[in-house]
Design a protein around this motif. Sequence first.
Motif, PDB file in Angstrom:
ATOM      1  N   MET A  58       0.842  -1.193   0.000  1.00  0.00           N
ATOM      2  CA  MET A  58       0.000   0.000   0.000  1.00  0.00           C
ATOM      3  C   MET A  58       0.881   1.248   0.000  1.00  0.00           C
ATOM      4  N   THR A  59       0.647   2.158  -0.930  1.00  0.00           N
ATOM      5  CA  THR A  59       1.391   3.410  -0.983  1.00  0.00           C
ATOM      6  C   THR A  59       0.580   4.511  -0.310  1.00  0.00           C
ATOM      7  N   GLU A  60       1.156   5.696  -0.258  1.00  0.00           N
ATOM      8  CA  GLU A  60       0.462   6.839   0.329  1.00  0.00           C
ATOM      9  C   GLU A  60      -0.042   7.801  -0.738  1.00  0.00           C
ATOM     10  N   ARG A  61       0.111   7.447  -1.998  1.00  0.00           N
ATOM     11  CA  ARG A  61      -0.214   8.396  -3.061  1.00  0.00           C
ATOM     12  C   ARG A  61      -1.685   8.805  -3.048  1.00  0.00           C
ATOM     13  N   PHE A  62      -2.558   7.880  -2.725  1.00  0.00           N
ATOM     14  CA  PHE A  62      -3.994   8.169  -2.806  1.00  0.00           C
ATOM     15  C   PHE A  62      -4.657   8.178  -1.430  1.00  0.00           C
ATOM     16  N   SER A  63      -3.898   8.479  -0.409  1.00  0.00           N
ATOM     17  CA  SER A  63      -4.452   8.499   0.950  1.00  0.00           C
ATOM     18  C   SER A  63      -5.028   9.866   1.300  1.00  0.00           C
ATOM     19  N   ASP A  64      -5.885   9.886   2.334  1.00  0.00           N
ATOM     20  CA  ASP A  64      -6.383  11.133   2.929  1.00  0.00           C
ATOM     21  C   ASP A  64      -7.142  12.008   1.937  1.00  0.00           C
ATOM     22  N   LEU A  65      -8.021  11.400   1.142  1.00  0.00           N
ATOM     23  CA  LEU A  65      -8.821  12.169   0.177  1.00  0.00           C
ATOM     24  C   LEU A  65     -10.071  12.700   0.877  1.00  0.00           C
ATOM     25  N   LYS A  66      -9.886  13.708   1.702  1.00  0.00           N
ATOM     26  CA  LYS A  66     -10.954  14.177   2.586  1.00  0.00           C
ATOM     27  C   LYS A  66     -12.130  14.796   1.848  1.00  0.00           C
ATOM     28  N   LYS A  67     -11.923  15.266   0.608  1.00  0.00           N
ATOM     29  CA  LYS A  67     -13.011  15.876  -0.157  1.00  0.00           C
ATOM     30  C   LYS A  67     -13.874  14.844  -0.884  1.00  0.00           C
ATOM     31  N   VAL A  68     -13.394  13.621  -0.955  1.00  0.00           N
ATOM     32  CA  VAL A  68     -14.110  12.570  -1.680  1.00  0.00           C
ATOM     33  C   VAL A  68     -15.240  12.026  -0.807  1.00  0.00           C
ATOM     34  N   PRO A  69     -16.438  11.880  -1.347  1.00  0.00           N
ATOM     35  CA  PRO A  69     -17.549  11.319  -0.555  1.00  0.00           C
ATOM     36  C   PRO A  69     -17.213   9.939  -0.006  1.00  0.00           C
ATOM     37  N   ARG A  70     -17.671   9.661   1.202  1.00  0.00           N
ATOM     38  CA  ARG A  70     -17.407   8.355   1.831  1.00  0.00           C
ATOM     39  C   ARG A  70     -18.409   7.331   1.318  1.00  0.00           C
ATOM     40  N   GLU A  71     -18.355   7.073   0.048  1.00  0.00           N
ATOM     41  CA  GLU A  71     -19.222   6.100  -0.611  1.00  0.00           C
ATOM     42  C   GLU A  71     -18.359   5.129  -1.400  1.00  0.00           C
ATOM     43  N   PRO A  72     -18.873   3.942  -1.695  1.00  0.00           N
ATOM     44  CA  PRO A  72     -18.104   3.012  -2.521  1.00  0.00           C
ATOM     45  C   PRO A  72     -17.754   3.626  -3.874  1.00  0.00           C
ATOM     46  N   ALA A  73     -16.576   3.324  -4.359  1.00  0.00           N
ATOM     47  CA  ALA A  73     -16.139   3.866  -5.638  1.00  0.00           C
ATOM     48  C   ALA A  73     -17.102   3.485  -6.764  1.00  0.00           C
ATOM     49  N   MET A  74     -17.613   2.260  -6.738  1.00  0.00           N
ATOM     50  CA  MET A  74     -18.510   1.815  -7.801  1.00  0.00           C
ATOM     51  C   MET A  74     -19.808   2.629  -7.825  1.00  0.00           C
ATOM     52  N   ARG A  75     -20.252   3.062  -6.659  1.00  0.00           N
ATOM     53  CA  ARG A  75     -21.465   3.868  -6.598  1.00  0.00           C
ATOM     54  C   ARG A  75     -21.228   5.241  -7.217  1.00  0.00           C
ATOM     55  N   LEU A  76     -20.079   5.819  -6.932  1.00  0.00           N
ATOM     56  CA  LEU A  76     -19.753   7.126  -7.511  1.00  0.00           C
ATOM     57  C   LEU A  76     -19.617   7.033  -9.028  1.00  0.00           C
ATOM     58  N   LEU A  77     -18.991   5.971  -9.495  1.00  0.00           N
ATOM     59  CA  LEU A  77     -18.849   5.770 -10.940  1.00  0.00           C
ATOM     60  C   LEU A  77     -20.207   5.599 -11.597  1.00  0.00           C
ATOM     61  N   ALA A  78     -21.067   4.797 -10.994  1.00  0.00           N
ATOM     62  CA  ALA A  78     -22.383   4.539 -11.577  1.00  0.00           C
ATOM     63  C   ALA A  78     -23.221   5.808 -11.624  1.00  0.00           C
ATOM     64  N   ALA A  79     -23.132   6.628 -10.579  1.00  0.00           N
ATOM     65  CA  ALA A  79     -23.933   7.851 -10.526  1.00  0.00           C
ATOM     66  C   ALA A  79     -23.571   8.808 -11.654  1.00  0.00           C
ATOM     67  N   LYS A  80     -22.319   8.731 -12.105  1.00  0.00           N
ATOM     68  CA  LYS A  80     -21.874   9.637 -13.160  1.00  0.00           C
ATOM     69  C   LYS A  80     -21.701   8.932 -14.502  1.00  0.00           C
ATOM     70  N   ARG A  81     -22.243   7.725 -14.588  1.00  0.00           N
ATOM     71  CA  ARG A  81     -22.255   6.958 -15.837  1.00  0.00           C
ATOM     72  C   ARG A  81     -20.837   6.737 -16.380  1.00  0.00           C
ATOM     73  N   ILE A  82     -19.911   6.440 -15.486  1.00  0.00           N
ATOM     74  CA  ILE A  82     -18.527   6.233 -15.875  1.00  0.00           C
ATOM     75  C   ILE A  82     -18.162   4.767 -15.666  1.00  0.00           C
ATOM     76  N   LYS A  83     -17.502   4.185 -16.656  1.00  0.00           N
ATOM     77  CA  LYS A  83     -17.054   2.799 -16.563  1.00  0.00           C
ATOM     78  C   LYS A  83     -15.541   2.742 -16.669  1.00  0.00           C
ATOM     79  N   LEU A  84     -14.955   1.842 -15.899  1.00  0.00           N
ATOM     80  CA  LEU A  84     -13.518   1.620 -15.965  1.00  0.00           C
ATOM     81  C   LEU A  84     -13.223   0.445 -16.884  1.00  0.00           C
ATOM     82  N   ALA A  85     -12.241   0.630 -17.757  1.00  0.00           N
ATOM     83  CA  ALA A  85     -11.882  -0.442 -18.692  1.00  0.00           C
ATOM     84  C   ALA A  85     -11.024  -1.513 -18.026  1.00  0.00           C
ATOM     85  N   THR A  86     -10.428  -1.189 -16.897  1.00  0.00           N
ATOM     86  CA  THR A  86      -9.535  -2.121 -16.209  1.00  0.00           C
ATOM     87  C   THR A  86     -10.301  -2.975 -15.215  1.00  0.00           C
ATOM     88  N   PRO A  87     -10.256  -4.293 -15.323  1.00  0.00           N
ATOM     89  CA  PRO A  87     -10.930  -5.156 -14.341  1.00  0.00           C
ATOM     90  C   PRO A  87     -10.340  -4.960 -12.952  1.00  0.00           C
TER      91      PRO A  87
END
Length: 207
Positions: free
Chosen positions: A1-30
């Motif tokens: 685990m790195t620290e590059r993406f830690s402490d994202l205090k502005k990001v909603p405390r919701e599952p990443a998949m929920r945020l992606l779905a709400a904005k109709r965004i899909k990730l190409a990487t499994p």
Amino acid sequence: MTERFSDLKKVPREPAMRLLAAKRIKLATPLKAPANAPVETVLEELGAQQAWVCILRMLSAALPEREAVWWACLAARDICGDGPLTPSLKAAEAWVFEPNDANREKVQIAIDTADADDDTVLAATAALYAPGSLGIGDLAQMAAPPGAVAACAFGMNMTTLGSAADPMLQMQLIIDRAVSVARGGNGKVDKITEPPAPEPIAVEGDL
């Protein structure tokens, strides 16, 4: 685990998949992460796979609307370079600093009068849609398309890669900026994350 993406205090405390779905965004990487994994976990996994474009998509979905507009403005400044700021960028930045109807109207005017080759209009479009509607007045009753701000912010940042002297270094810069904004910062990066070393080219006869 790195620290590059830690402490994202502005990001909603919701599952990443929920945020992606709400904005109709899909990730190409499994992903191997569970469906309820937080944004930080998904970003770490994508980073381990060097799935840079998917990281940008995830960040565009995770950033709140106003923060996403500012991220787009930083990219638009890259496009302007040493030249004057475009009316589109000036209007978008003014809305970020004071997100009111008067500045939003100026954003609309900037969009309507922008040159056809003005790439920074994406930042202005993000600002126009950020409050959640198509505009002010009668347009305030019409909802903006889901994910419109995220799409504009993503597109604005991707546009910078075409003119960058080192596209991979630029990719790391725009990721680092988004992380800074997600942590509550202003997006200014003192030290860019080191790009990964290029894969060695196989030569016939190598063992």
